[in-house]
Design a protein around this motif. Structure first.
Motif, PDB file in Angstrom:
ATOM      1  N   VAL A  86     -17.055 -42.837  62.065  1.00 31.67           N
ATOM      2  CA  VAL A  86     -17.448 -44.002  61.264  1.00 31.67           C
ATOM      3  C   VAL A  86     -17.883 -43.501  59.889  1.00 31.67           C
ATOM      4  O   VAL A  86     -18.723 -42.607  59.783  1.00 31.67           O
ATOM      5  N   ILE A  87     -17.263 -44.070  58.844  1.00 34.28           N
ATOM      6  CA  ILE A  87     -17.608 -43.679  57.475  1.00 34.28           C
ATOM      7  C   ILE A  87     -18.120 -44.906  56.748  1.00 34.28           C
ATOM      8  O   ILE A  87     -17.457 -45.957  56.710  1.00 34.28           O
ATOM      9  N   THR A  88     -19.300 -44.753  56.172  1.00 28.92           N
ATOM     10  CA  THR A  88     -19.910 -45.858  55.439  1.00 28.92           C
ATOM     11  C   THR A  88     -20.089 -45.466  53.978  1.00 28.92           C
ATOM     12  O   THR A  88     -20.583 -44.375  53.680  1.00 28.92           O
ATOM     13  N   VAL A  89     -19.653 -46.320  53.095  1.00 30.52           N
ATOM     14  CA  VAL A  89     -19.785 -46.087  51.655  1.00 30.52           C
ATOM     15  C   VAL A  89     -20.570 -47.246  51.060  1.00 30.52           C
ATOM     16  O   VAL A  89     -20.170 -48.411  51.185  1.00 30.52           O
ATOM     17  N   LYS A  90     -21.702 -46.928  50.451  1.00 30.72           N
ATOM     18  CA  LYS A  90     -22.579 -47.949  49.844  1.00 30.72           C
ATOM     19  C   LYS A  90     -22.925 -49.048  50.840  1.00 30.72           C
ATOM     20  O   LYS A  90     -22.910 -50.248  50.509  1.00 30.72           O
ATOM     21  N   GLY A  91     -23.181 -48.598  52.055  1.00 36.34           N
ATOM     22  CA  GLY A  91     -23.620 -49.531  53.086  1.00 36.34           C
ATOM     23  C   GLY A  91     -22.515 -50.323  53.744  1.00 36.34           C
ATOM     24  O   GLY A  91     -22.779 -51.156  54.625  1.00 36.34           O
ATOM     25  N   VAL A  92     -21.266 -50.072  53.366  1.00 37.59           N
ATOM     26  CA  VAL A  92     -20.135 -50.817  53.938  1.00 37.59           C
ATOM     27  C   VAL A  92     -19.280 -49.875  54.765  1.00 37.59           C
ATOM     28  O   VAL A  92     -18.853 -48.821  54.280  1.00 37.59           O
ATOM     29  N   GLN A  93     -19.029 -50.238  56.024  1.00 34.60           N
ATOM     30  CA  GLN A  93     -18.190 -49.417  56.888  1.00 34.60           C
ATOM     31  C   GLN A  93     -16.727 -49.568  56.478  1.00 34.60           C
ATOM     32  O   GLN A  93     -16.225 -50.680  56.305  1.00 34.60           O
TER      33      GLN A  93
END
Length: 348
Positions: A86-93
């Motif tokens: 799971v990769i989250t960027v700026k709080g978005v998956q």
């Protein structure tokens, strides 16, 4: 592809000077060793072990290393995905598609930050110290016309008033092969059009499919021809089509590689705008035939000394261009000049 003015031995000598510049400026070995201990470490270790050949190797060796490094990068990306499901960027998956893009960029950026051709404005090869590295490299090569098209000048000038140099085309695309972004035999001095997205762009090149300007040339493979009779052109005003045609006896593989390169750089389309120049060469070759040249050579004598060293010198003076393939790099349209002159009997 015009003929390189350098032998492979001479290119290797220039490459050694380039190697000293690059290793001194970038500290590549230290950067590779200092790379984070993560999934990319096997890639960095391989590049570190083979760094000298990756920077100095001939095109076939560069392609060999690419065939080894790319699977290592694929393995690193697969391992990254396993370790980061799971990769989250700026709080978005991220979605699966965006995860793929993210991981691709993660791998490439790790290499681009080391083989820094143009990734920033202060430390990259093209911009460090006002571009001094790139200008020094271009000046050493001293190729004044684009080796791909021979239609545009690629002078190197760097002084207080003007700065200009050839662009460096990456024969093997630096986006696809970021670890080859600083490789000597992968940096081809070229004009901006040949290096543009309009022509070469992101197309996949290989020495098996295209001519490489440092090791190949089109001489003896393809030649410019008008296929018009000189009298019909000069007296009757007949038109002609300027074409590049295969030379007699060209093998199938060599012809295919040359044809591919001609097509990628749109040589025939671009040279169609030089029909007027070809017509002038045709006229000169008809008027100043070999017997006329010989008469001029013997007649210009001052105090027992001929002012010309050879008939070939007179031919180049008349044609206003160099006619020997070893010097095509000095002038634009030199191959066209030589080919049309030869078509109408004026041989060097």
């Amino acid at each position: 592809m015009i003929k390189s003015p350098y032998s492979l031995m001479e290119l290797d000598a220039i490459a050694q000077l380039y190697y000293k510049d690059i290793t001194s400026a970038f500290g590549l070995k230290a950067q590779l060793l200092a790379a984070p201990t993560n999934d990319m470490k096997p890639v960095m270790n391989y590049i570190h072990t083979h760094l000298r050949e990756i920077l100095l190797g001939k095109p076939d060796r560069l392609e060999f290393h690419a065939s080894v490094i790319d699977p290592l990068i694929d393995a690193a990306k697969a391992a990254y995905l396993v370790n980061n499901p799971v990769i989250t960027v700026k709080g978005v998956q991220l979605t699966p598609a965006k995860m793929t893009t993210y991981i691709n960029n993660w791998a490439k950026d790790a290499i681009r930050s080391i083989f820094n051709y143009d990734t920033d404005k202060t430390t990259s090869f093209t911009r460090r110290n006002g571009g001094a590295l790139a200008y020094r490299h271009a000046k050493r090569l001293a190729i004044s016309s684009c080796p791909y098209c021979n239609a545009l000048f690629t002078f190197t000038i760097r002084n207080k008033r003007i700065k200009t140099r050839p662009e460096f085309d990456h024969f093997l695309n630096k986006g696809r092969y970021p670890y080859l972004a600083l490789s000597f035999y992968n940096l081809i001095p070229s004009c901006s059009l040949c290096n543009s997205g309009t022509l070469k762009g992101q197309k996949k090149f290989s020495i098996t499919t295209h001519l490489h300007p440092f090791i190949d040339h089109i001489e003896g493979l393809y030649e410019f021809r008008t296929k018009v009779d000189a009298v019909d052109f000069l007296v009757n005003g007949d038109d002609f089509t300027l074409k590049l045609q295969p030379c007699t006896g060209v093998g199938k593989i060599a012809r295919a590689r040359a044809e591919k390169s001609i097509g990628e750089f749109a040589i025939e389309d671009r040279y169609s705008f030089h029909k007027d120049y070809a017509g002038e060469i045709l006229t000169k070759a008809y008027v100043y035939n070999n017997s006329t040249i010989e008469a001029l050579f013997t007649s210009f004598d001052i105090g027992g000394h001929n002012i010309f060293s050879s008939p070939a010198e007179i031919k180049e003076l008349i044609m206003g261009n160099v006619l020997h393939p070893d010097r095509f790099h000095k002038r634009i349209l030199s191959k066209l000049t030589k080919d049309i002159a030869e078509e109408f009997g004026l041989t060097i």
